[in-house]
Design an enzyme around this catalytic site. Sequence first.
Site, short mmCIF file in Angstrom:
data_model
loop_
_atom_site.label_atom_id
_atom_site.label_comp_id
_atom_site.label_asym_id
_atom_site.label_seq_id
_atom_site.Cartn_x
_atom_site.Cartn_y
_atom_site.Cartn_z
N GLU A 100 4.86 -8.43 4.19
CA GLU A 100 5.44 -8.00 2.93
C GLU A 100 5.40 -6.46 2.87
O GLU A 100 4.39 -5.85 3.22
CB GLU A 100 4.59 -8.62 1.81
CG GLU A 100 4.76 -8.07 0.44
CD GLU A 100 3.66 -8.57 -0.51
OE1 GLU A 100 3.66 -8.10 -1.65
OE2 GLU A 100 2.81 -9.40 -0.10
N ASP A 203 -12.61 -1.48 7.63
CA ASP A 203 -11.99 -0.21 8.03
C ASP A 203 -11.43 0.48 6.80
O ASP A 203 -10.26 0.87 6.76
CB ASP A 203 -10.89 -0.48 9.07
CG ASP A 203 -10.41 0.80 9.78
OD1 ASP A 203 -10.98 1.88 9.52
OD2 ASP A 203 -9.46 0.72 10.57
#
Length: 297
Positions: A100, A203
Amino acid sequence: MGMWDGLDQYQFFESILFETFGKAVEVNDARFVAGGSINTAARVLTPEGTFFVKFNHAEKEDMFEKEARGLALLRNTNAIHIPEVYGYGKNGGRAYLIQEFVENGGQHPNFWRTFGQSLAKLHSHTQPFFGLNFDNYLGSLEQNNTFYENGIDFFVEKRLRPQAGLALYNNLIGAELYNRLERFYPLLKNLLPTEAPALIHGDLWSGNFLINEHGRVSLVDPAPYYGYREAELAFTHLFGGFDDEFYENYQESFPFEPHFEARIPIYNLYPLLVHVNLFGRSYLPPIERLIKRYVGV
């Protein structure tokens, strides 16, 4: 990618969209966008919608499969917005991931408050063991997530020691620093608090969150596992930090043990060693300062 002409680009995108959706999808426009230091990325406009496509030359064929699994793991918590993954695979010597596309809607006034609260909600997801039921990547480096009952053992054996060993092997650190790191690891049991494993993004820095069309946060490019939630928050401080409101609302939702600030450099040993291995010796000074503080020269 400069060797591609426009036709080749469109053919590639239409081919992978066909593989993903099982029908022909016409590409109206494709524009390259920031995709990090490892992959190339594009915003692909079609009558079916706008897609974010990441691709590389398939050196690590399972990288996007692991990324898709990690995104699904985080999305299934319903704690924080994660862009949907439509497909991944290989095509013409390239590995790809189709997601998306997150449209930027401008920052909501409560952006940082809800970001802090949502991350605390994500971190409330736990399991009995540190690690994860599959391995993945941090950047282009493999991240081994073998289960451990003890968080410090996991942090040393599956995070710090492998990265230090890789840096030594590649002559990015010397034997002296490697040996001082080995002297540092036994100290961790007295430096880090005992907490249950928390599901973390893995991360989390400013390059890996987006502001979506609702003005809220969307997280991308994860390297998730169940680990120290303080390590996640420490990572956010590594490249400048987030807004104070973020930390205040996280702390209000899921308080830390006292003196968290003193532990930030310890947790950041892992991402710093990763950066040494990916980008070179310029990331060594904070590692050397920390080790000098705890084990001397």
